[in-house]
Design a protein around this motif. Structure first.
Motif, PDB file in Angstrom:
ATOM      1  N   GLN A   1      42.371  90.548  65.884  1.00  0.00           N
ATOM      2  CA  GLN A   1      43.734  90.091  65.644  1.00  0.00           C
ATOM      3  C   GLN A   1      44.159  89.030  66.652  1.00  0.00           C
ATOM      4  N   PHE A   2      43.671  89.184  67.894  1.00  0.00           N
ATOM      5  CA  PHE A   2      44.046  88.256  68.973  1.00  0.00           C
ATOM      6  C   PHE A   2      42.774  87.775  69.668  1.00  0.00           C
ATOM      7  N   PRO A   3      42.110  86.782  69.114  1.00  0.00           N
ATOM      8  CA  PRO A   3      40.795  86.356  69.625  1.00  0.00           C
ATOM      9  C   PRO A   3      40.806  85.894  71.078  1.00  0.00           C
ATOM     10  N   ALA A   4      41.953  85.462  71.584  1.00  0.00           N
ATOM     11  CA  ALA A   4      41.996  84.908  72.937  1.00  0.00           C
ATOM     12  C   ALA A   4      41.934  85.970  74.028  1.00  0.00           C
ATOM     13  N   ILE A   5      42.171  87.225  73.699  1.00  0.00           N
ATOM     14  CA  ILE A   5      42.168  88.248  74.737  1.00  0.00           C
ATOM     15  C   ILE A   5      40.751  88.514  75.218  1.00  0.00           C
ATOM     16  N   GLN A   6      40.643  89.075  76.408  1.00  0.00           N
ATOM     17  CA  GLN A   6      39.357  89.458  76.979  1.00  0.00           C
ATOM     18  C   GLN A   6      39.292  90.979  77.073  1.00  0.00           C
ATOM     19  N   ALA A   7      38.204  91.544  76.622  1.00  0.00           N
ATOM     20  CA  ALA A   7      37.970  92.974  76.806  1.00  0.00           C
ATOM     21  C   ALA A   7      37.343  93.170  78.181  1.00  0.00           C
ATOM     22  N   GLY A   8      37.979  93.986  79.009  1.00  0.00           N
ATOM     23  CA  GLY A   8      37.476  94.199  80.357  1.00  0.00           C
ATOM     24  C   GLY A   8      37.449  95.663  80.716  1.00  0.00           C
ATOM     25  N   ASP A   9      36.879  95.954  81.882  1.00  0.00           N
ATOM     26  CA  ASP A   9      36.903  97.333  82.348  1.00  0.00           C
ATOM     27  C   ASP A   9      38.240  97.614  83.031  1.00  0.00           C
ATOM     28  N   LEU A  10      38.433  98.844  83.457  1.00  0.00           N
ATOM     29  CA  LEU A  10      39.711  99.248  84.033  1.00  0.00           C
ATOM     30  C   LEU A  10      40.052  98.413  85.259  1.00  0.00           C
ATOM     31  N   GLN A  11      39.071  98.175  86.105  1.00  0.00           N
ATOM     32  CA  GLN A  11      39.317  97.433  87.333  1.00  0.00           C
ATOM     33  C   GLN A  11      39.713  95.981  87.041  1.00  0.00           C
ATOM     34  N   GLN A  12      39.080  95.383  86.041  1.00  0.00           N
ATOM     35  CA  GLN A  12      39.422  94.000  85.694  1.00  0.00           C
ATOM     36  C   GLN A  12      40.851  93.894  85.163  1.00  0.00           C
ATOM     37  N   ALA A  13      41.230  94.807  84.299  1.00  0.00           N
ATOM     38  CA  ALA A  13      42.585  94.778  83.751  1.00  0.00           C
ATOM     39  C   ALA A  13      43.618  95.088  84.827  1.00  0.00           C
ATOM     40  N   ALA A  14      43.303  96.059  85.691  1.00  0.00           N
ATOM     41  CA  ALA A  14      44.264  96.490  86.708  1.00  0.00           C
ATOM     42  C   ALA A  14      44.412  95.498  87.845  1.00  0.00           C
TER      43      ALA A  14
END
Length: 256
Positions: A48-61
């Motif tokens: 739905q939102f191709p620009a987002i990045q899937a990351g691990d918890l540490q990357q997002a936090a």
């Protein structure tokens, strides 16, 4: 501005609502990193939102602005796991009821913490979203964060003690009615109306009924007496009892 890069802890419905609201307004970010324990959820979100990045918890936090989009039972355990990577000047916004700023402060070192009760209608930028801020929240950062949150709709500051009431009477309120509207629309065709005619009738009448009830100085009793025939009137007491027992019961569970 810290909000140029966002991290979302949890990739479910609330994150979808936020990202859609930002997309509607064509508000772009340098990066949006989303963590979720379910790869399928992340895959669907990225479609739905191709620009987002899937990351691990540490990357997002570790992003400058972090949204905690988790159910209450998962929040404290997750805060433990991310505490070491959240910077001291990060902006952290919890979107869960029940977990107080005091509890969040016991896990995270940043002074810039907020709580918000999001609303599904933010999906179309028409949300009604109360927010509260921790003491000592940087005022310049607070102003910028509010500007961002206002993209979701009506966003306003309230005392923390009122957040759970707004969760029950605003955030969850549509669920009390949506299924009823669906059922009513389904009755149109067997009654001889087209789907378009039924939707128009139900939608317009609901909008006008809200205006009449709230905006024209009549008491609730006088409004209800304007229609003398009440086809489901014999069940009103039962429905009222459901509201009282179910909603007050749930409120007791989510109240800190």
């Amino acid at each position: 501005m810290k909000a140029k890069s966002l991290g979302f802890i949890g990739g479910g419905c609330v994150t979808q609502i936020f990202l859609q609201a930002f997309a509607n307004k064509k508000h772009e970010f340098d990066s949006v990193v989303v963590f979720d324990t379910d790869p399928g959820v992340l895959q669907a979100l990225k479609q739905q939102f191709p620009a987002i990045q899937a990351g691990d918890l540490q990357q997002a936090a570790s992003q400058p602005t972090v949204f905690i989009a988790l159910h209450p039972p998962m929040v404290m355990e997750t805060l433990d796991k991310m505490a070491d990577v959240v910077s001291a000047d990060a902006l952290v916004v919890s979107l869960a009821p029940k977990i107080t700023l005091e509890k969040i402060s016991s896990k995270l070192k940043t002074k810039n913490k907020a709580r918000m009760i999001p609303n599904a209608t933010s999906y179309i930028n028409e949300g009604y979203n109360p927010v509260t801020f921790s003491t000592g929240f940087n005022q310049a950062e607070k102003s910028e964060l509010m500007d961002l949150l206002k993209l979701l709709g009506t966003t306003f500051e309230v005392p923390e003690a009122k957040l759970e009431a707004y969760a029950m009477l605003s955030a969850m309120l549509p669920t009390y009615f949506w299924f009823q509207w669906k059922e009513l629309v389904s009755l149109g065709e067997p009654m001889g109306l087209s789907e378009e005619e039924t939707k128009a009738a139900v939608r317009q009448t609901l909008q006008d009924a809200l205006d009449l009830y709230f905006d024209h100085g009549l008491s609730p009793e006088k409004v209800m007496d304007l229609i003398p025939v009440k086809p489901i009137g014999e069940h009103e007491a039962q429905i009222a009892e459901i509201y009282q027992t179910k909603l007050m019961g749930l409120f007791g569970k989510i109240k800190p």
